[in-house]
Design a protein around this motif. Structure first.
Motif, PDB file in Angstrom:
ATOM      1  N   ALA A  66       0.840  -1.201   0.000  1.00  0.00           N
ATOM      2  CA  ALA A  66       0.000   0.000   0.000  1.00  0.00           C
ATOM      3  C   ALA A  66       0.877   1.254   0.000  1.00  0.00           C
ATOM      4  O   ALA A  66       0.602   2.228  -0.720  1.00  0.00           O
ATOM      5  N   PHE A  67       1.958   1.206   0.798  1.00  0.00           N
ATOM      6  CA  PHE A  67       2.867   2.359   0.830  1.00  0.00           C
ATOM      7  C   PHE A  67       3.518   2.551  -0.540  1.00  0.00           C
ATOM      8  O   PHE A  67       3.567   3.672  -1.069  1.00  0.00           O
ATOM      9  N   GLN A  68       3.979   1.456  -1.120  1.00  0.00           N
ATOM     10  CA  GLN A  68       4.634   1.542  -2.430  1.00  0.00           C
ATOM     11  C   GLN A  68       3.647   2.053  -3.486  1.00  0.00           C
ATOM     12  O   GLN A  68       4.006   2.874  -4.335  1.00  0.00           O
ATOM     13  N   ALA A  69       2.402   1.574  -3.398  1.00  0.00           N
ATOM     14  CA  ALA A  69       1.387   2.012  -4.368  1.00  0.00           C
ATOM     15  C   ALA A  69       1.147   3.510  -4.229  1.00  0.00           C
ATOM     16  O   ALA A  69       0.944   4.214  -5.233  1.00  0.00           O
ATOM     17  N   GLY A  70       1.176   3.999  -2.986  1.00  0.00           N
ATOM     18  CA  GLY A  70       0.994   5.432  -2.747  1.00  0.00           C
ATOM     19  C   GLY A  70       2.107   6.238  -3.402  1.00  0.00           C
ATOM     20  O   GLY A  70       1.855   7.274  -4.048  1.00  0.00           O
ATOM     21  N   VAL A  71       3.348   5.749  -3.229  1.00  0.00           N
ATOM     22  CA  VAL A  71       4.500   6.431  -3.822  1.00  0.00           C
ATOM     23  C   VAL A  71       4.379   6.438  -5.344  1.00  0.00           C
ATOM     24  O   VAL A  71       4.573   7.473  -6.009  1.00  0.00           O
ATOM     25  N   ALA A 115       1.731   8.772  -6.653  1.00  0.00           N
ATOM     26  CA  ALA A 115       2.086  10.189  -6.541  1.00  0.00           C
ATOM     27  C   ALA A 115       3.152  10.582  -7.563  1.00  0.00           C
ATOM     28  O   ALA A 115       3.573  11.740  -7.603  1.00  0.00           O
ATOM     29  N   HIS A 116       3.599   9.619  -8.356  1.00  0.00           N
ATOM     30  CA  HIS A 116       4.635   9.845  -9.366  1.00  0.00           C
ATOM     31  C   HIS A 116       5.873  10.464  -8.744  1.00  0.00           C
ATOM     32  O   HIS A 116       6.546  11.297  -9.329  1.00  0.00           O
ATOM     33  N   GLY A 117       6.125  10.083  -7.529  1.00  0.00           N
ATOM     34  CA  GLY A 117       7.277  10.659  -6.853  1.00  0.00           C
ATOM     35  C   GLY A 117       8.580  10.078  -7.367  1.00  0.00           C
ATOM     36  O   GLY A 117       8.639   8.936  -7.811  1.00  0.00           O
ATOM     37  N   VAL A 118       9.577  10.833  -7.355  1.00  0.00           N
ATOM     38  CA  VAL A 118      10.919  10.362  -7.699  1.00  0.00           C
ATOM     39  C   VAL A 118      11.792  10.637  -6.490  1.00  0.00           C
ATOM     40  O   VAL A 118      11.793  11.749  -5.955  1.00  0.00           O
ATOM     41  N   GLY A 119      12.493   9.612  -6.067  1.00  0.00           N
ATOM     42  CA  GLY A 119      13.347   9.779  -4.891  1.00  0.00           C
ATOM     43  C   GLY A 119      13.219   8.596  -3.964  1.00  0.00           C
ATOM     44  O   GLY A 119      12.668   7.551  -4.342  1.00  0.00           O
ATOM     45  N   THR A 120      13.694   8.727  -2.778  1.00  0.00           N
ATOM     46  CA  THR A 120      13.653   7.650  -1.782  1.00  0.00           C
ATOM     47  C   THR A 120      12.692   8.051  -0.669  1.00  0.00           C
ATOM     48  O   THR A 120      12.812   9.147  -0.108  1.00  0.00           O
ATOM     49  N   THR A 168      11.536   1.113   2.824  1.00  0.00           N
ATOM     50  CA  THR A 168      12.134   2.160   1.982  1.00  0.00           C
ATOM     51  C   THR A 168      11.785   1.891   0.522  1.00  0.00           C
ATOM     52  O   THR A 168      12.064   0.802   0.006  1.00  0.00           O
ATOM     53  N   VAL A 169      11.172   2.854  -0.109  1.00  0.00           N
ATOM     54  CA  VAL A 169      10.794   2.725  -1.525  1.00  0.00           C
ATOM     55  C   VAL A 169      11.615   3.738  -2.322  1.00  0.00           C
ATOM     56  O   VAL A 169      11.648   4.924  -1.967  1.00  0.00           O
ATOM     57  N   THR A 170      12.292   3.233  -3.338  1.00  0.00           N
ATOM     58  CA  THR A 170      13.096   4.121  -4.181  1.00  0.00           C
ATOM     59  C   THR A 170      12.495   4.161  -5.583  1.00  0.00           C
ATOM     60  O   THR A 170      12.364   3.117  -6.234  1.00  0.00           O
ATOM     61  N   ALA A 171      12.117   5.355  -5.997  1.00  0.00           N
ATOM     62  CA  ALA A 171      11.542   5.536  -7.347  1.00  0.00           C
ATOM     63  C   ALA A 171      12.458   6.459  -8.132  1.00  0.00           C
ATOM     64  O   ALA A 171      12.753   7.574  -7.684  1.00  0.00           O
ATOM     65  N   THR A 172      12.909   5.971  -9.254  1.00  0.00           N
ATOM     66  CA  THR A 172      13.818   6.793 -10.073  1.00  0.00           C
ATOM     67  C   THR A 172      13.087   7.482 -11.211  1.00  0.00           C
ATOM     68  O   THR A 172      13.663   8.304 -11.910  1.00  0.00           O
ATOM     69  N   GLY A 173      11.847   7.128 -11.390  1.00  0.00           N
ATOM     70  CA  GLY A 173      11.085   7.687 -12.503  1.00  0.00           C
ATOM     71  C   GLY A 173      11.207   6.852 -13.759  1.00  0.00           C
ATOM     72  O   GLY A 173      10.314   6.831 -14.589  1.00  0.00           O
ATOM     73  N   ALA A 174      12.295   6.128 -13.879  1.00  0.00           N
ATOM     74  CA  ALA A 174      12.486   5.224 -15.022  1.00  0.00           C
ATOM     75  C   ALA A 174      12.738   3.827 -14.465  1.00  0.00           C
ATOM     76  O   ALA A 174      13.511   3.662 -13.540  1.00  0.00           O
ATOM     77  N   PRO A 215      11.478  -0.025 -12.816  1.00  0.00           N
ATOM     78  CA  PRO A 215      10.610  -0.409 -11.707  1.00  0.00           C
ATOM     79  C   PRO A 215      11.014   0.272 -10.390  1.00  0.00           C
ATOM     80  O   PRO A 215      12.157   0.660 -10.218  1.00  0.00           O
ATOM     81  N   VAL A 216      10.036   0.401  -9.520  1.00  0.00           N
ATOM     82  CA  VAL A 216      10.273   0.971  -8.186  1.00  0.00           C
ATOM     83  C   VAL A 216      10.870  -0.133  -7.305  1.00  0.00           C
ATOM     84  O   VAL A 216      10.395  -1.268  -7.330  1.00  0.00           O
ATOM     85  N   SER A 217      11.930   0.194  -6.562  1.00  0.00           N
ATOM     86  CA  SER A 217      12.512  -0.850  -5.696  1.00  0.00           C
ATOM     87  C   SER A 217      12.091  -0.607  -4.247  1.00  0.00           C
ATOM     88  O   SER A 217      11.801   0.527  -3.852  1.00  0.00           O
ATOM     89  N   ARG A 218      12.058  -1.711  -3.515  1.00  0.00           N
ATOM     90  CA  ARG A 218      11.614  -1.604  -2.112  1.00  0.00           C
ATOM     91  C   ARG A 218      12.502  -2.465  -1.225  1.00  0.00           C
ATOM     92  O   ARG A 218      12.831  -3.607  -1.579  1.00  0.00           O
TER      93      ARG A 218
END
Lengths: 116, 182
Positions: free
Chosen positions: B104-109, B112-117, B131-137, B139-142
């Motif tokens: 659910a937390f990862q889905a929220g991130v 929100a199209h967030g980029v960052g950790t 910890t969810v890391t989204a680079t924008g390009a 997959p999102v890592s967790r």
């Protein structure tokens, strides 16, 4: 004899009966049940005899050995151990005292006042 | 009386069901009990018929209870079976809820199209920081989101409670006393 027996009374005396039957003759589980039934305890169920034999064995009162059976798998025969022999003597004496005590009470005459 | 394959199956069914309910007994004793009950049932079935033999031995539940009582006495006793179920099922349940929370937390991130950790402390006391890391390009890592030490402690306590394993202590002290008496 086909009268039924009070299960509670029977439960208290089952170990003594089993020890005595096995002291008479080494037997396997179902044979013990048959001998109990032939002695008049027709309502004794196998489901109470087998665990009771197990308990007596665990307590060291019975020894066991496997004997090949021509009719199927090997049978576990129970025989009385030395400890079992002593327990049988003690339990028989205790039972005799118990019966004598109960009979002494039951033999007392009932008075008319006590009847209601 | 001849015992056919159908009768043997009926006997095996009772023996198998009994065996399942005797898992609290030591293995060797369970095997010996199984063999003994089978042999006696076959003898009884040959004598009075399978239906009557099965009736006279009672149901597997009642018979198992008698065997367990013969082994452990009338006092309340522990149950390895219940402890085993608790040990196996509780992690499944806990992992399900913890994973759902982290998802659910990862889905929220992601939504929100967030980029960052982004970090979230996790379910209070039970879960390590997620910890969810989204680079924008890509997959999102967790990372994180596992059990905390407290979760492990609660799991152990639940297993002990479900299996009433504290009764083992009383039983072992009784055995020691009985040995000393002899």
């Amino acid at each position: 004899m086909t009268e039924s027996h009070d299960p509670q009374l029977l439960k208290g005396v089952l170990s003594l009966l089993l020890l005595h039957l096995i002291a008479e003759r080494e037997s396997y589980g179902y044979e013990v049940v048959q001998r109990l039934q032939a002695a008049g305890f027709a309502d004794v169920l196998e489901g109470s005899v087998y665990p009771a034999l197990n308990r007596l064995q665990r307590d060291g009162l019975l020894g066991t050995r496997l004997v090949p059976s021509p009719a199927g798998p090997a049978r576990k025969y129970y025989r009385l151990s030395e400890q079992g022999r002593r327990a049988l003597a003690e339990s028989t004496a205790a039972w005799s005292r118990h019966v004598a005590g109960v009979e002494a009470v039951l033999a007392r005459p009932l008075t008319a006042e006590g009847g209601h | 009386m001849t015992i056919g394959w159908w009768d043997r199956l009926r006997i095996e069914r009772l023996v198998w069901m009994l065996d399942q309910q005797l898992y609290d007994l030591p293995r060797a004793e369970r095997i010996a009990t199984r063999r003994d009950v089978r042999t006696n049932l076959l003898a009884a079935a040959a004598d009075v018929g399978t239906t009557e033999a099965l009736r006279r031995i009672g149901g597997s539940r009642g018979l198992a209870e008698q065997y367990l009582r013969a082994e452990f006495g009338d006092r309340p006793r522990h149950s390895w079976i219940a402890a085993g179920y608790a040990a196996g099922l509780l992690p499944l349940l806990l992992n399900f809820f913890l994973t759902e929370a982290a998802d659910a937390f990862q889905a929220g991130v992601t939504a929100a199209h967030g980029v960052g950790t982004f970090t979230w402390p996790g379910l209070a006391w039970l879960q390590s920081t997620v910890t969810v890391t989204a680079t924008g390009a890509g997959p999102v890592s967790r990372t994180g989101g596992g059990w905390t030490p407290l979760a492990y402690v609660l799991w152990v306590l639940a297993v002990v409670a479900a299996g009433r394993l504290w009764r083992l202590r009383r039983r072992s002290s009784q055995v020691a006393r009985a040995v000393a008496d002899n």
